[in-house]
Design a protein around this motif. Structure first.
Motif, PDB file in Angstrom:
ATOM      1  N   ARG A  62       8.176   0.478   4.347  1.00 31.94           N
ATOM      2  CA  ARG A  62       7.376   0.533   3.127  1.00 31.94           C
ATOM      3  C   ARG A  62       8.184   1.028   1.935  1.00 31.94           C
ATOM      4  O   ARG A  62       7.760   0.878   0.790  1.00 31.94           O
ATOM      5  CB  ARG A  62       6.154   1.416   3.337  1.00 31.94           C
ATOM      6  CG  ARG A  62       6.462   2.855   3.673  1.00 31.94           C
ATOM      7  CD  ARG A  62       5.188   3.606   4.005  1.00 31.94           C
ATOM      8  NE  ARG A  62       5.445   5.006   4.308  1.00 31.94           N
ATOM      9  CZ  ARG A  62       4.501   5.861   4.693  1.00 31.94           C
ATOM     10  NH1 ARG A  62       3.244   5.442   4.823  1.00 31.94           N
ATOM     11  NH2 ARG A  62       4.805   7.105   4.954  1.00 31.94           N
TER      12      ARG A  62
ATOM     13  N   SER B 222       0.503   2.393  -9.623  1.00 29.77           N
ATOM     14  CA  SER B 222      -0.192   3.682  -9.713  1.00 29.77           C
ATOM     15  C   SER B 222      -0.397   4.099 -11.165  1.00 29.77           C
ATOM     16  O   SER B 222      -1.468   4.590 -11.543  1.00 29.77           O
ATOM     17  CB  SER B 222       0.583   4.761  -8.959  1.00 29.77           C
ATOM     18  OG  SER B 222       0.640   4.476  -7.578  1.00 29.77           O
TER      19      SER B 222
ATOM     20  N   SER C 221       9.315   0.700  -3.456  1.00 31.97           N
ATOM     21  CA  SER C 221       9.517   1.894  -4.291  1.00 31.97           C
ATOM     22  C   SER C 221       9.305   1.615  -5.783  1.00 31.97           C
ATOM     23  O   SER C 221       9.051   2.545  -6.559  1.00 31.97           O
ATOM     24  CB  SER C 221      10.913   2.470  -4.075  1.00 31.97           C
ATOM     25  OG  SER C 221      11.912   1.532  -4.438  1.00 31.97           O
TER      26      SER C 221
ATOM     27  N   VAL D  35      -2.589   2.829  -4.171  1.00 32.90           N
ATOM     28  CA  VAL D  35      -1.692   1.953  -3.414  1.00 32.90           C
ATOM     29  C   VAL D  35      -1.408   2.551  -2.037  1.00 32.90           C
ATOM     30  O   VAL D  35      -1.136   3.755  -1.911  1.00 32.90           O
ATOM     31  CB  VAL D  35      -0.373   1.735  -4.179  1.00 32.90           C
ATOM     32  CG1 VAL D  35       0.493   0.698  -3.475  1.00 32.90           C
ATOM     33  CG2 VAL D  35      -0.653   1.302  -5.619  1.00 32.90           C
ATOM     34  N   TYR D  36      -1.442   1.702  -1.016  1.00 32.17           N
ATOM     35  CA  TYR D  36      -1.221   2.133   0.361  1.00 32.17           C
ATOM     36  C   TYR D  36      -0.230   1.188   1.041  1.00 32.17           C
ATOM     37  O   TYR D  36      -0.109   0.022   0.669  1.00 32.17           O
ATOM     38  CB  TYR D  36      -2.531   2.113   1.159  1.00 32.17           C
ATOM     39  CG  TYR D  36      -3.623   2.968   0.567  1.00 32.17           C
ATOM     40  CD1 TYR D  36      -3.817   4.273   0.987  1.00 32.17           C
ATOM     41  CD2 TYR D  36      -4.479   2.454  -0.426  1.00 32.17           C
ATOM     42  CE1 TYR D  36      -4.832   5.055   0.443  1.00 32.17           C
ATOM     43  CE2 TYR D  36      -5.491   3.224  -0.974  1.00 32.17           C
ATOM     44  CZ  TYR D  36      -5.657   4.531  -0.533  1.00 32.17           C
ATOM     45  OH  TYR D  36      -6.651   5.304  -1.064  1.00 32.17           O
ATOM     46  N   SER D  37       0.465   1.701   2.043  1.00 28.31           N
ATOM     47  CA  SER D  37       1.341   0.864   2.850  1.00 28.31           C
ATOM     48  C   SER D  37       1.592   1.551   4.180  1.00 28.31           C
ATOM     49  O   SER D  37       1.295   2.738   4.340  1.00 28.31           O
ATOM     50  CB  SER D  37       2.671   0.595   2.126  1.00 28.31           C
ATOM     51  OG  SER D  37       3.417  -0.371   2.824  1.00 28.31           O
TER      52      SER D  37
ATOM     53  N   TYR E 251       5.004   0.804  -6.079  1.00 31.05           N
ATOM     54  CA  TYR E 251       4.137   1.984  -5.981  1.00 31.05           C
ATOM     55  C   TYR E 251       3.896   2.642  -7.338  1.00 31.05           C
ATOM     56  O   TYR E 251       2.739   2.749  -7.782  1.00 31.05           O
ATOM     57  CB  TYR E 251       4.755   3.006  -5.023  1.00 31.05           C
ATOM     58  CG  TYR E 251       4.323   2.879  -3.582  1.00 31.05           C
ATOM     59  CD1 TYR E 251       3.055   3.266  -3.174  1.00 31.05           C
ATOM     60  CD2 TYR E 251       5.208   2.401  -2.626  1.00 31.05           C
ATOM     61  CE1 TYR E 251       2.675   3.164  -1.847  1.00 31.05           C
ATOM     62  CE2 TYR E 251       4.829   2.292  -1.300  1.00 31.05           C
ATOM     63  CZ  TYR E 251       3.567   2.674  -0.909  1.00 31.05           C
ATOM     64  OH  TYR E 251       3.199   2.567   0.398  1.00 31.05           O
TER      65      TYR E 251
END
Length: 207
Positions: A20, A31, A24, A37-39, A27
């Motif tokens: 994930r 945001s 970088s 945001v999820y991973s 995210y």
């Protein structure tokens, strides 16, 4: 963004040999614009198990982080695009996913998958039974969500690059030179934000 169209949580799904951490740039970008945001880290990430099994990991993670019925938007990069498609098309994700973005995914397979005789690679080969099954009802299934395919004609991992294309939804073609740069290129990030901001298609026909 229209207050009547609130931002959904966004789930990111990485590709082969990645974690994930490859997101970088995405995210903080999303945001700062107000998205949650999820991973997750798919394990193993080397195609040594089938993508259907990785999709089950994704499904479990979604249940744990978002609960059992909360709608969300889904972004899958490279192999993660196919894992995401399996979740949407075969594991019930179609009932929850509202916007689905595929980034440089081998939707029609890639010849680079012939490099290794691993279960996941076998599934990503052109005309594999796995992809043929997913593509059989792709127009019907993905037509029920806001689906977008983002890809680059210079892709050296998805060969031929046009195999990222799908006969459904919207297409965004960007002149990005390297496969993994897709998830950090500013043009791609902007296309993602614009796509996530699009109103959902609503069936206005009166029964």
């Amino acid at each position: 963004m229209n207050q009547n169209n609130p931002k959904n949580p966004v789930m990111l799904v990485h590709g082969m040999w990645d974690t994930r951490d490859i997101f970088s740039k995405i995210y903080p970008f999303l945001s700062e614009l107000g998205w949650s945001v999820y991973s997750l880290n798919l394990i193993p990430n080397d195609s040594s198990i089938g993508l259907d099994h990785l999709a089950e990991q994704l499904s479990d993670f979604i249940e744990q982080t978002l609960g059992g019925d909360r709608p969300f938007d889904l972004i899958g990069f490279s192999m993660g695009g196919i894992v995401s498609r399996y979740y949407v098309q075969r594991l019930g994700g179609i009932e929850r996913v509202q916007r689905f973005i595929s980034i440089s995914a081998p939707n029609q397979g890639t010849v680079t998958a012939y490099a290794l005789p691993l279960p996941g690679c076998l599934q990503m080969r052109p005309k594999s039974s796995f992809l043929e099954d997913l593509n059989r009802d792709a127009v019907e299934m993905l037509g029920r969500v806001n689906f977008t395919s983002i890809w680059t004609p210079y892709d050296s991992m998805i060969i031929p690059a046009k195999n990222s294309q799908m006969p459904v939804g919207k297409e965004v073609v960007l002149p990005v030179l390297i496969h993994r740069w897709m998830v950090s290129d500013r043009r791609c990030l902007q296309a993602i934000a614009e796509t996530l901001s699009e109103p959902l298609r609503v069936n206005t026909e009166v029964p």
